[in-house]
Write a protein that holds these residues in place. Structure first.
Motif, PDB file in Angstrom:
ATOM      1  N   UNK A  20      12.464  -3.483   2.011  1.00  0.00           N
ATOM      2  CA  UNK A  20      12.415  -4.257   3.215  1.00  0.00           C
ATOM      3  C   UNK A  20      12.787  -3.420   4.465  1.00  0.00           C
ATOM      4  N   UNK A  21      12.279  -4.022   5.774  1.00  0.00           N
ATOM      5  CA  UNK A  21      11.259  -5.171   5.891  1.00  0.00           C
ATOM      6  C   UNK A  21       9.822  -4.420   5.546  1.00  0.00           C
ATOM      7  N   UNK A  22       9.021  -5.331   4.900  1.00  0.00           N
ATOM      8  CA  UNK A  22       7.925  -4.829   4.462  1.00  0.00           C
ATOM      9  C   UNK A  22       6.786  -5.867   4.880  1.00  0.00           C
ATOM     10  N   UNK A  23       5.656  -5.187   5.411  1.00  0.00           N
ATOM     11  CA  UNK A  23       4.459  -5.962   5.606  1.00  0.00           C
ATOM     12  C   UNK A  23       3.442  -6.158   4.548  1.00  0.00           C
ATOM     13  N   UNK A  24       2.448  -7.041   4.630  1.00  0.00           N
ATOM     14  CA  UNK A  24       1.541  -7.221   3.871  1.00  0.00           C
ATOM     15  C   UNK A  24       0.808  -6.039   3.362  1.00  0.00           C
ATOM     16  N   UNK A  25       0.341  -4.985   4.143  1.00  0.00           N
ATOM     17  CA  UNK A  25      -0.467  -3.785   3.954  1.00  0.00           C
ATOM     18  C   UNK A  25       0.408  -3.068   2.923  1.00  0.00           C
ATOM     19  N   UNK A  26       1.781  -2.999   3.216  1.00  0.00           N
ATOM     20  CA  UNK A  26       2.553  -1.977   2.439  1.00  0.00           C
ATOM     21  C   UNK A  26       2.825  -2.921   1.159  1.00  0.00           C
ATOM     22  N   UNK A  27       3.082  -4.128   1.006  1.00  0.00           N
ATOM     23  CA  UNK A  27       3.224  -4.756  -0.116  1.00  0.00           C
ATOM     24  C   UNK A  27       1.974  -4.610  -1.151  1.00  0.00           C
ATOM     25  N   UNK A  28       0.722  -4.624  -0.691  1.00  0.00           N
ATOM     26  CA  UNK A  28      -0.474  -4.258  -1.152  1.00  0.00           C
ATOM     27  C   UNK A  28      -0.441  -2.849  -1.654  1.00  0.00           C
ATOM     28  N   UNK A  29      -0.024  -2.220  -0.970  1.00  0.00           N
ATOM     29  CA  UNK A  29      -0.173  -0.688  -1.521  1.00  0.00           C
ATOM     30  C   UNK A  29       1.079  -0.369  -2.580  1.00  0.00           C
ATOM     31  N   UNK A  30       2.225  -0.871  -2.459  1.00  0.00           N
ATOM     32  CA  UNK A  30       3.257  -0.652  -3.104  1.00  0.00           C
ATOM     33  C   UNK A  30       3.062  -1.255  -4.532  1.00  0.00           C
ATOM     34  N   UNK A  31       2.270  -2.344  -4.594  1.00  0.00           N
ATOM     35  CA  UNK A  31       2.110  -3.238  -5.805  1.00  0.00           C
ATOM     36  C   UNK A  31       0.881  -3.115  -6.423  1.00  0.00           C
TER      37      UNK A  31
END
Length: 96
Positions: free
Chosen positions: A26-37
């Motif tokens: 955090x803070x984390x945006x949608x694109x990074x969430x998608x990339x990380x997960x």
């Protein structure tokens, strides 16, 4: 019936994966969430919205952050999961 339960479990599993990404990055945006997960962006967006509705994350201009009381909420979630494991174990249909 089992497939419906399995679909719901996959959704909840994805939400928890997204929550872990928020907690770690955090803070984390949608694109990074998608990339990380490895979750598609539209599913990551939906999971973030559900986590926000559940009071586990908060949106900011810089991305999602954990809610202030997230540690206590995680303890509740883990306790609830333990309870569900016990309940699922007792859901067998007897063969007569």
């Amino acid at each position: 019936m089992i497939e419906r339960l399995a679909r719901q479990l996959r959704k909840e599993e994805r939400d928890l994966l997204v929550l872990e990404a928020v907690l770690e990055h955090h803070p984390i945006g949608i694109t990074r969430v998608a990339s990380e997960t490895g979750v598609d962006e539209h599913k990551a967006r939906y999971s973030l919205r559900m986590l926000e509705n559940d009071g586990l994350v908060e949106p900011t201009p810089n991305g999602a952050v954990p809610a202030d009381d997230v540690e206590a909420r995680i303890e509740e979630i883990n306790g609830g999961i333990d309870h569900l494991i016990e309940r699922v174990g007792s859901l067998r249909i007897s063969e007569n």
